[in-house]
Design a protein around this motif. Structure first.
Motif, short mmCIF file in Angstrom:
data_model
loop_
_atom_site.label_atom_id
_atom_site.label_comp_id
_atom_site.label_asym_id
_atom_site.label_seq_id
_atom_site.Cartn_x
_atom_site.Cartn_y
_atom_site.Cartn_z
N UNK A 239 68.46 -37.01 31.68
CA UNK A 239 68.50 -35.81 31.61
C UNK A 239 66.98 -35.44 30.67
N UNK A 240 67.55 -33.99 31.32
CA UNK A 240 65.91 -33.31 31.19
C UNK A 240 66.04 -32.96 29.20
N UNK A 241 65.26 -32.36 28.84
CA UNK A 241 65.13 -31.81 27.86
C UNK A 241 64.21 -30.55 27.94
N UNK B 185 48.93 -16.70 21.23
CA UNK B 185 49.06 -17.98 20.40
C UNK B 185 49.63 -18.56 20.16
N UNK B 186 50.40 -19.70 20.06
CA UNK B 186 52.35 -19.68 19.97
C UNK B 186 52.49 -19.01 18.87
N UNK B 187 53.42 -18.95 19.11
CA UNK B 187 53.83 -18.13 17.56
C UNK B 187 55.14 -19.02 16.77
N UNK B 188 55.92 -19.72 18.11
CA UNK B 188 57.20 -20.62 17.81
C UNK B 188 57.39 -21.57 19.17
N UNK B 189 58.37 -22.57 18.92
CA UNK B 189 58.27 -23.17 19.75
C UNK B 189 60.11 -23.62 19.29
N UNK B 190 61.42 -23.57 20.34
CA UNK B 190 62.47 -24.03 19.78
C UNK B 190 63.51 -25.78 19.79
N UNK B 191 63.98 -25.12 19.47
CA UNK B 191 64.94 -26.74 19.73
C UNK B 191 64.92 -27.16 21.00
N UNK B 192 64.83 -28.53 21.04
CA UNK B 192 65.47 -29.40 22.66
C UNK B 192 66.84 -28.35 22.86
N UNK B 193 67.27 -28.50 24.29
CA UNK B 193 68.40 -27.73 24.41
C UNK B 193 68.39 -29.15 25.63
N UNK B 194 69.43 -29.54 26.09
CA UNK B 194 70.12 -30.70 27.06
C UNK B 194 70.12 -30.54 28.27
N UNK B 195 69.38 -30.31 29.70
CA UNK B 195 69.11 -29.97 30.92
C UNK B 195 69.77 -30.68 31.77
N UNK C 150 71.72 -20.61 20.97
CA UNK C 150 72.97 -20.25 20.47
C UNK C 150 73.40 -21.46 22.02
N UNK C 151 74.38 -21.54 21.42
CA UNK C 151 75.35 -22.31 22.25
C UNK C 151 76.71 -22.67 22.33
N UNK C 152 77.19 -22.48 23.40
CA UNK C 152 78.34 -22.43 23.70
C UNK C 152 79.70 -23.54 23.40
N UNK C 153 78.90 -24.07 23.28
CA UNK C 153 79.23 -25.83 22.96
C UNK C 153 78.36 -26.14 22.79
N UNK C 154 78.43 -27.70 21.83
CA UNK C 154 77.30 -28.91 21.40
C UNK C 154 77.22 -29.20 21.99
N UNK C 155 75.45 -29.93 22.87
CA UNK C 155 75.47 -30.69 23.96
C UNK C 155 76.12 -32.14 23.80
N UNK C 156 76.34 -32.48 25.03
CA UNK C 156 77.00 -33.62 25.67
C UNK C 156 75.36 -34.63 24.82
N UNK D 94 75.98 -27.85 39.71
CA UNK D 94 77.72 -28.85 39.06
C UNK D 94 77.81 -28.46 37.97
N UNK D 95 76.68 -28.16 36.98
CA UNK D 95 77.62 -27.64 35.93
C UNK D 95 76.28 -27.16 35.22
N UNK D 96 76.77 -26.11 35.36
CA UNK D 96 75.87 -24.45 34.95
C UNK D 96 75.48 -23.64 33.49
N UNK D 97 75.54 -24.77 32.10
CA UNK D 97 75.69 -24.40 30.86
C UNK D 97 75.00 -23.79 30.52
N UNK D 98 74.63 -22.60 29.97
CA UNK D 98 74.01 -21.54 29.50
C UNK D 98 73.60 -21.40 28.18
N UNK D 99 72.88 -20.83 27.09
CA UNK D 99 72.41 -20.36 26.74
C UNK D 99 71.47 -19.50 26.21
N UNK D 100 71.95 -18.99 24.58
CA UNK D 100 71.00 -17.88 24.44
C UNK D 100 69.80 -18.14 23.57
N UNK D 101 68.54 -17.94 23.65
CA UNK D 101 67.27 -17.85 22.89
C UNK D 101 66.80 -16.56 22.31
#
Length: 276
Positions: free
Chosen positions: A177-179, A191-201, A246-252, A231-238
């Motif tokens: 799986x991608x992250x 200039x890079x201001x920030x990077x988010x945590x990784x999300x399961x793709x 912000x996830x609807x549910x934790x990543x599997x 097949x399974x299009x989870x969405x998150x808000x960043x």
């Protein structure tokens, strides 16, 4: 003719927490053959995707744009490539035999064995179709030199006020799986201001490409990003101001196989069989 751009080992996706090829909702324990084949399928994603992405950039004209290999549990102690080009018109180039204990190999050794099988397959395809395999070999060598890392980065998307810009970067992990994460930069200084945590793709580079194309601002600072899977299009808000995801549910948590050489008597080698 078509533009050659994709190779895959089947199965190329499945449910995160159960072996690929098993029905959703199935319950273990699973047998050795199932787990060994699952380890091969998951490792194959970064191998086949990295090489496919590199091949797509070469502009090779082929009979088809996509070719696959099957997999089966081998009774031998080696990884067996059984080439069969009689079905190449249908996009099938043979099968890879996976030996018992394959899941106990170190992840990069699994990657190397599968890369070897794919490299031989591409060489043979080039001979059949009459194109020079030299550039393809350089793609294989580049992936090997990268320590078997499959990475991708998108272009940039500007925030509504044009003060920030956002990029998706991803890696395909050995669990198949991608992250992905967002990189947020100042639009003027770059200039890079920030990077988010990784999300399961999902399991293809193309999924992350779709995620980038379809992501949208739902407010001045909040991006909605999907996994890009039909097949399974989870969405998150960043929140690009804070980097909060912000996830609807934790990543599997996908099944993974970290390797355990102590469980193996011998390290398998790749052997090739040609079926005319």
């Amino acid at each position: 003719m078509a533009r050659l751009k994709n190779f895959y080992l089947y199965p190329y996706s499945g449910w995160e927490e159960i072996p690929w090829g098993e029905a959703r909702g199935s319950v273990g324990p699973y047998g050795d053959e199932t787990l060994d084949l699952d380890a091969a399928a998951r490792t194959s994603r970064r191998v086949f995707e990295a090489v496919s992405f590199g091949m797509g950039a070469l502009g090779v004209d082929s009979r088809r744009s996509s070719y696959g290999l099957g997999s089966f549990a081998s009774e031998g102690s080696s990884v067996e490539l059984h080439q069969n080009f009689r079905s190449s018109a249908e996009g099938f180039l043979g099968n890879v035999g996976i030996p018992k204990g394959f899941r106990f190999l170190a992840p990069n050794l699994r990657a190397e064995l599968l890369l070897g099988a794919l490299s031989v397959t591409i060489d043979t395809l080039a001979t059949h179709e009459g194109w020079d395999p030299a550039a393809a070999r350089s793609v294989v060598a580049k992936f090997r030199d990268s320590a078997y890392a499959c990475m991708w980065s998108s272009g940039w998307k500007s925030s509504r006020d044009r003060k920030l810009r956002v990029q998706i970067t991803m890696r395909l992990a050995d669990d198949g799986y991608s992250r992905w994460k967002l990189v947020v930069a100042d639009a003027h200084s770059e200039e890079v201001a920030r990077q988010t945590e990784e999300v399961l793709g999902w399991t293809w580079i193309e999924n992350c490409m779709r995620s980038f194309k379809s992501m949208k601002f739902v407010s001045s600072r909040v991006l909605e990003v999907g996994s890009g899977s039909g097949i399974l299009n989870r969405t998150v808000k960043v929140d690009i101001e804070t980097g909060q995801v912000q996830r609807v549910a934790p990543d599997p948590v996908p099944l993974s196989y970290p390797g355990d050489h102590a469980r193996l008597a011998d390290v398998p080698k790749l052997i090739v069989f040609r079926e005319d």
